[in-house]
Scaffold this motif. Structure first.
Motif, short mmCIF file in Angstrom:
data_model
loop_
_atom_site.label_atom_id
_atom_site.label_comp_id
_atom_site.label_asym_id
_atom_site.label_seq_id
_atom_site.Cartn_x
_atom_site.Cartn_y
_atom_site.Cartn_z
N ALA A 125 -48.80 7.72 -30.73
CA ALA A 125 -47.52 7.94 -31.41
C ALA A 125 -47.21 9.44 -31.49
O ALA A 125 -46.06 9.84 -31.34
CB ALA A 125 -47.55 7.33 -32.81
N GLN A 126 -48.22 10.26 -31.72
CA GLN A 126 -48.00 11.69 -31.84
C GLN A 126 -47.73 12.34 -30.49
O GLN A 126 -46.97 13.29 -30.39
CB GLN A 126 -49.20 12.36 -32.51
N VAL A 127 -48.37 11.84 -29.44
CA VAL A 127 -48.25 12.47 -28.12
C VAL A 127 -47.02 11.99 -27.38
O VAL A 127 -46.33 12.78 -26.72
CB VAL A 127 -49.54 12.20 -27.30
N ASN A 128 -46.69 10.71 -27.46
CA ASN A 128 -45.62 10.16 -26.64
C ASN A 128 -44.23 10.37 -27.23
O ASN A 128 -43.26 10.27 -26.50
CB ASN A 128 -45.86 8.66 -26.41
N ASP A 129 -44.12 10.66 -28.50
CA ASP A 129 -42.82 10.92 -29.11
C ASP A 129 -42.47 12.40 -28.91
O ASP A 129 -43.23 13.29 -29.30
CB ASP A 129 -42.85 10.58 -30.60
N GLU A 130 -41.34 12.67 -28.28
CA GLU A 130 -40.97 14.05 -27.92
C GLU A 130 -40.81 14.95 -29.15
O GLU A 130 -41.23 16.09 -29.14
CB GLU A 130 -39.68 14.05 -27.11
N GLU A 131 -40.19 14.44 -30.21
CA GLU A 131 -39.98 15.26 -31.40
C GLU A 131 -41.30 15.59 -32.09
O GLU A 131 -41.52 16.73 -32.51
CB GLU A 131 -39.04 14.56 -32.36
N LYS A 132 -42.17 14.60 -32.20
CA LYS A 132 -43.47 14.85 -32.83
C LYS A 132 -44.32 15.77 -31.96
O LYS A 132 -45.03 16.62 -32.48
CB LYS A 132 -44.21 13.53 -33.07
N TRP A 133 -44.23 15.60 -30.64
CA TRP A 133 -45.00 16.46 -29.74
C TRP A 133 -44.53 17.91 -29.86
O TRP A 133 -45.34 18.83 -29.91
CB TRP A 133 -44.85 15.97 -28.30
N ALA A 134 -43.23 18.11 -29.95
CA ALA A 134 -42.70 19.47 -30.09
C ALA A 134 -43.15 20.09 -31.42
O ALA A 134 -43.53 21.26 -31.46
CB ALA A 134 -41.18 19.45 -29.99
N ALA A 135 -43.11 19.30 -32.48
CA ALA A 135 -43.55 19.81 -33.78
C ALA A 135 -45.04 20.13 -33.76
O ALA A 135 -45.46 21.17 -34.30
CB ALA A 135 -43.24 18.80 -34.87
#
Length: 54
Positions: free
Chosen positions: A17-27
């Protein structure tokens, strides 16, 4: 053993969930970059701080 397997699956789900979501990955990348800069500045000041003195 089932408890350990459930925990590992939960960790895998959280990781994906943390790696595949672009917004979470950017954060997360901003957070890692800031932590790296902080650690690097501490390293430089502890090792070469006396050379920076006036």
């Amino acid at each position: 053993m089932a408890i350990g397997g459930a925990t590992i699956e939960k960790l895998k789900q959280t990781w994906h969930a943390q790696v595949n979501d672009e917004e979470k990955w950017a954060a997360n990348m901003r957070l890692l970059r800031a932590a790296g800069l902080f650690a690097g500045s501490i390293f430089l000041m502890r090792n070469f701080g006396d050379l920076m003195a006036i």
